[in-house]
Design a protein around this motif. Sequence first.
Motif, PDB file in Angstrom:
ATOM      1  N   GLN A  13      43.851  39.363  47.989  1.00 16.24           N
ATOM      2  CA  GLN A  13      43.105  39.369  46.739  1.00 16.24           C
ATOM      3  C   GLN A  13      42.720  40.784  46.344  1.00 16.24           C
ATOM      4  O   GLN A  13      42.616  41.679  47.193  1.00 16.24           O
ATOM      5  CB  GLN A  13      41.849  38.506  46.859  1.00 16.24           C
ATOM      6  N   ALA A  14      42.523  40.989  45.059  1.00 20.94           N
ATOM      7  CA  ALA A  14      42.081  42.292  44.574  1.00 20.94           C
ATOM      8  C   ALA A  14      40.812  42.720  45.296  1.00 20.94           C
ATOM      9  O   ALA A  14      39.892  41.927  45.493  1.00 20.94           O
ATOM     10  CB  ALA A  14      41.849  42.245  43.070  1.00 20.94           C
ATOM     11  N   LYS A  87      44.575  46.729  44.108  1.00 24.42           N
ATOM     12  CA  LYS A  87      44.579  46.263  42.733  1.00 24.42           C
ATOM     13  C   LYS A  87      45.856  45.479  42.461  1.00 24.42           C
ATOM     14  O   LYS A  87      46.869  45.690  43.132  1.00 24.42           O
ATOM     15  CB  LYS A  87      44.498  47.446  41.763  1.00 24.42           C
ATOM     16  N   PRO A  88      45.839  44.594  41.475  1.00 21.02           N
ATOM     17  CA  PRO A  88      47.079  43.893  41.121  1.00 21.02           C
ATOM     18  C   PRO A  88      48.220  44.850  40.797  1.00 21.02           C
ATOM     19  O   PRO A  88      49.381  44.526  41.063  1.00 21.02           O
ATOM     20  CB  PRO A  88      46.673  43.076  39.885  1.00 21.02           C
ATOM     21  N   GLU A  89      47.911  46.021  40.269  1.00 23.00           N
ATOM     22  CA  GLU A  89      48.916  47.014  39.943  1.00 23.00           C
ATOM     23  C   GLU A  89      49.600  47.596  41.177  1.00 23.00           C
ATOM     24  O   GLU A  89      50.625  48.263  41.057  1.00 23.00           O
ATOM     25  CB  GLU A  89      48.294  48.150  39.120  1.00 23.00           C
ATOM     26  N   ASP A  90      49.041  47.349  42.353  1.00 24.67           N
ATOM     27  CA  ASP A  90      49.656  47.805  43.594  1.00 24.67           C
ATOM     28  C   ASP A  90      50.748  46.861  44.084  1.00 24.67           C
ATOM     29  O   ASP A  90      51.429  47.172  45.065  1.00 24.67           O
ATOM     30  CB  ASP A  90      48.603  47.955  44.692  1.00 24.67           C
ATOM     31  N   THR A  91      50.897  45.730  43.438  1.00 20.73           N
ATOM     32  CA  THR A  91      51.910  44.761  43.843  1.00 20.73           C
ATOM     33  C   THR A  91      53.298  45.381  43.749  1.00 20.73           C
ATOM     34  O   THR A  91      53.702  45.880  42.699  1.00 20.73           O
ATOM     35  CB  THR A  91      51.835  43.508  42.973  1.00 20.73           C
ATOM     36  N   THR A 118      51.601  41.753  47.727  1.00 18.92           N
ATOM     37  CA  THR A 118      51.212  41.071  46.502  1.00 18.92           C
ATOM     38  C   THR A 118      49.696  41.006  46.424  1.00 18.92           C
ATOM     39  O   THR A 118      49.048  40.487  47.332  1.00 18.92           O
ATOM     40  CB  THR A 118      51.794  39.654  46.443  1.00 18.92           C
ATOM     41  N   VAL A 119      49.153  41.529  45.342  1.00 22.22           N
ATOM     42  CA  VAL A 119      47.708  41.560  45.140  1.00 22.22           C
ATOM     43  C   VAL A 119      47.376  40.649  43.974  1.00 22.22           C
ATOM     44  O   VAL A 119      47.801  40.894  42.842  1.00 22.22           O
ATOM     45  CB  VAL A 119      47.195  42.977  44.867  1.00 22.22           C
ATOM     46  N   SER A 120      46.619  39.614  44.234  1.00 27.05           N
ATOM     47  CA  SER A 120      46.265  38.655  43.199  1.00 27.05           C
ATOM     48  C   SER A 120      45.063  39.136  42.405  1.00 27.05           C
ATOM     49  O   SER A 120      44.218  39.889  42.913  1.00 27.05           O
ATOM     50  CB  SER A 120      45.981  37.288  43.809  1.00 27.05           C
ATOM     51  N   SER A 121      44.963  38.663  41.160  1.00 27.92           N
ATOM     52  CA  SER A 121      43.881  39.062  40.271  1.00 27.92           C
ATOM     53  C   SER A 121      42.564  38.422  40.673  1.00 27.92           C
ATOM     54  O   SER A 121      42.527  37.343  41.263  1.00 27.92           O
ATOM     55  CB  SER A 121      44.204  38.694  38.826  1.00 27.92           C
TER      56      SER A 121
END
Length: 121
Positions: A13-14, A87-91, A118-121
């Motif tokens: 998770q974020a 952060k989600p942008e790190d996915t 995978t980083v979820s919002s």
Amino acid sequence: QVQLVESGGGLVQAGGSLRLSCAASGRTFSSYAMGWFRQAPGKEREYVAGISWSTLNTYYADSVKGRFTISRDNTKNTVYLQMNSLKPEDTAVYYCARGRIATIHTTFDYWGQGTQVTVSS
């Protein structure tokens, strides 16, 4: 052939953290800079962080500076990427790589198979 094997990716998770590892042979590891790259869907490969061989100087992309930490243990032939405040942008798929100059991405010539983060919002 140079062998680099990443591990430690997953779903988080974020705001969470992950620690990536990359194992290499001693002959491959010695005297080379090491780095981490990533490739997100629809984007080009991006330089994330690098670390020199002897002095252990570290370098980071602006997007991860202050959140990620690269390190290496030459006795274990392993490089790490500690990722905090994700952060989600790190996915992306994260790759470790071998190079000659830690700050110049064009000097990196071998990459591992990659590990999905995978980083979820």
